[in-house]
Every structure is written in C-alpha cells, then in structure tokens.
Enzyme design. Sequence first.
Site, short mmCIF file in Angstrom:
data_model
loop_
_atom_site.label_atom_id
_atom_site.label_comp_id
_atom_site.label_asym_id
_atom_site.label_seq_id
_atom_site.Cartn_x
_atom_site.Cartn_y
_atom_site.Cartn_z
N ARG A 1 0.88 -1.18 0.00
CA ARG A 1 0.00 0.00 0.00
C ARG A 1 0.91 1.21 0.00
NH1 ARG A 1 -5.28 1.46 3.54
NH2 ARG A 1 -6.11 0.04 1.99
N HIS B 1 -7.49 0.85 -6.31
CA HIS B 1 -7.70 0.04 -5.10
C HIS B 1 -8.41 -1.26 -5.54
CE1 HIS B 1 -7.97 -1.15 -1.08
NE2 HIS B 1 -8.83 -0.29 -0.59
N GLN C 1 -10.31 -3.80 -3.08
CA GLN C 1 -11.63 -3.39 -2.61
C GLN C 1 -12.70 -3.76 -3.63
OE1 GLN C 1 -12.36 -1.76 0.51
NE2 GLN C 1 -14.38 -2.45 -0.12
N ASP D 1 -17.14 7.42 -1.35
CA ASP D 1 -15.88 7.29 -0.62
C ASP D 1 -15.60 8.65 0.03
OD1 ASP D 1 -13.39 6.41 0.26
OD2 ASP D 1 -12.45 6.40 -1.72
N CYS E 1 -16.28 1.82 0.90
CA CYS E 1 -15.12 0.98 1.22
C CYS E 1 -14.71 1.13 2.69
CB CYS E 1 -13.96 1.28 0.29
SG CYS E 1 -13.31 2.95 0.43
N ARG F 1 -13.59 -8.49 2.19
CA ARG F 1 -12.18 -8.24 1.91
C ARG F 1 -11.37 -9.50 2.23
NH1 ARG F 1 -10.15 -3.07 1.79
NH2 ARG F 1 -8.28 -4.19 1.07
N1 CP Z 1 -11.22 0.00 2.65
C1 CP Z 1 -9.95 -0.10 3.06
O1 CP Z 1 -9.03 -0.34 2.28
O2 CP Z 1 -9.77 0.06 4.41
P1 CP Z 1 -8.37 0.23 5.19
O3 CP Z 1 -7.81 1.57 4.78
O4 CP Z 1 -8.77 0.17 6.62
O5 CP Z 1 -7.46 -0.89 4.79
N1 NVA Z 2 -9.85 6.77 -1.34
C1 NVA Z 2 -9.48 6.36 0.00
C2 NVA Z 2 -9.74 4.90 0.19
C3 NVA Z 2 -9.41 4.39 1.56
C4 NVA Z 2 -9.63 2.90 1.70
C5 NVA Z 2 -8.01 6.68 0.23
O1 NVA Z 2 -7.20 6.48 -0.69
O2 NVA Z 2 -7.66 7.14 1.31
#
Ligand code: CP
Ligand code: NVA
Length: 304
Positions: A104, A131, A134, A219, A259, A287
């Site tokens: 990530r 992502h 997700q 989101d 998400c 997930r």
């Molecule tokens: N939706 C999601 O990716 O959550 P986290 O940021 O908690 O991993």
């Molecule tokens: N768009 C958000 C998603 C978090 C799971 C981010 O990137 O922070």
Amino acid sequence: MALRHFLTLRDLTQFELKQLLVRASELRQMQNKGECYQPFSGKVMGMIFEKSSTRTRISFEAGMSQFGGSAIFLSPRDTQLGRGEPIEDSARVISRMLDIVMIRTFGHDIVEKFAAYSSVPVINGLTDDHHPCQLLADLQTYIEHRGSIEGKTVAWIGDGNNMCNSYMEAAHIMGFKLNIASPQGYTPKEEFLSEFSHCVELVDTPEDAAANADLIVTDVWASMGQEEEQKLREQAFANYQVNEQLMALAHKDCLFMHCLPAHRGEEISATMLDHPNAVVWDEAENRLHAQKALVEFLLNQAKI
Ligand code: CP
Ligand code: NVA
C-alpha cells in the site's frame, strides 16, 4: 513458473475474475462453517504499508493465518525502505525471502517498479490511482446479494479517486454502466475517462447518477495524502452527500456500498450506514474472503 501480479483489476481476465468471485463466496462459506483449509502452510506474505490501514492489513494477515501461512507487517519507518533503499533492490531482496508481497503506497509507479523486480507475486493494497482489492470485495458482495452485475447501473458519487478508477475498470470487465457524479475539478483523470467512455458516463449531479441505479457507491472526500485539502474539499463536495433522499431516487432494491472508513455528516448522512440497503459490513468482511481467493489464485499460478 507463471509469475502473476495484481496491480489493477485488469491484471485478471474476465474469466479469471468471475471464477475468483465464485471462489471467494466458497471460501466465505467454508470459513463461516469453521472448516480448516490450510493449503499454504509455511508460505509467508510481506505487507508493506506506507499508508494507514485497518481492513487491508487485518484481512490479509488473518487470511494468511487461516491458510496455514503467515504475514509480516513491514513499515517503512522500521525498514530500509524508509531510509531510501531503492525499490529495485528492496524488491529483489524481499522477494527472495517471501512467497508473496502486498504493498500500500502513494504513486502507482512504485508498485509497478516493485513488481518489475520481484520474483514473487505482488498485490496492490491501494495506490493513489487504484484500489483493486476493494473491488474484489465489492463485486463479491453485489453478486451475493443481487446476482450478476452485468447490465446493471452503478452510481459513483464523489471524488474521481483511486476507488473510482477501479470502478471504471470493473465496469469494463464485468459489463455494467457506471455513472459518475463528481464536483468540477475532482472528476477522474482524463486518461482513465477516455479509455472507458464505452461504459462510463460523467453526469452533472448526484441525482442524475442515482436515478435508476442498482448500486450507489461513495468514498471519503479527502483520501490519504490529501489531508491538507480537507477544508477546501468540504466546500467543493458539500452537495455530494449520499443520504436517504438520494437513495430514494434509485431502484427500490439499490444497494449502498462504501469501502470505509466513512465520515458521517460528510460523504454520507449520519444514518446512511444503517439504511436497510446498505451492505457495508458484508463488504468489509468480504475483503477477507475475496483476498484469500486472490492469494490462492496467485500462489497456485506461481506453481504452474
Ligand atoms: N477500505 C480499506 O481499504 O480500508 P483500510 O484503509 O482500513 O485498509
Ligand atoms: N480513497 C481512500 C480509500 C481508503 C480505503 C483513500 O485512498 O484514502
């Protein structure tokens, strides 16, 4: 050895994605029945997190344990990655010791570079542009509640961000229509929009997007890394809240997904997560199952 990565949803063919979603539901049933299924005893996943996470970390870590393997949490704060060791070198070293890696991070080019030098499968656990994990959970959840998503209409309300981009790819692969309502200046990047013009439409208002929708998704207004823009974004997105009134414009059986984490009073109303058609807790649980299906697919491919 067929080395496969999962950096965007399009790293899977339509056939593979559909199979993987079926498998995800099977794994959910097996897990919920308490079946012990440990095909990956001794396999180790590395999880590199340059941004925070609750769901992604826990689902991958729990999933690897349930499979009989294990996962190592790697923070750039404590590894040489945070002190500037080049991605190319880190990828070669880390992948010599591990069986699969999840990352990530910020720039999508970072996961691409890591994958290019990795000798084991690499999974994108979220970048600024995508992502895809997700989306596996979202698609699984839609199918479990409503059946095939092909030919359906999905409304994306809010920022043209990483989640929105992955929804565009999903629309293309799974054959649904995606209506996007974003404030001016926050629409998805032109390069993504033009590529998906056959299945994606930018509409003027959240109401236009929600009309006749089968699924409404939103989101946060400010993603990780955009914290300083929070105030500015609150003004720009003020009319882009998903609430009960917006849901009422959609089909009666329209689902709602997010998400998470969610900000009540911003992108959703205070009670939206309790709406009878909100499936966010199933979505979050999936997930785990969807990513187990992904890990199983990638590790089995690596054996071929
Ligand atoms: N939706 C999601 O990716 O959550 P986290 O940021 O908690 O991993
Ligand atoms: N768009 C958000 C998603 C978090 C799971 C981010 O990137 O922070």
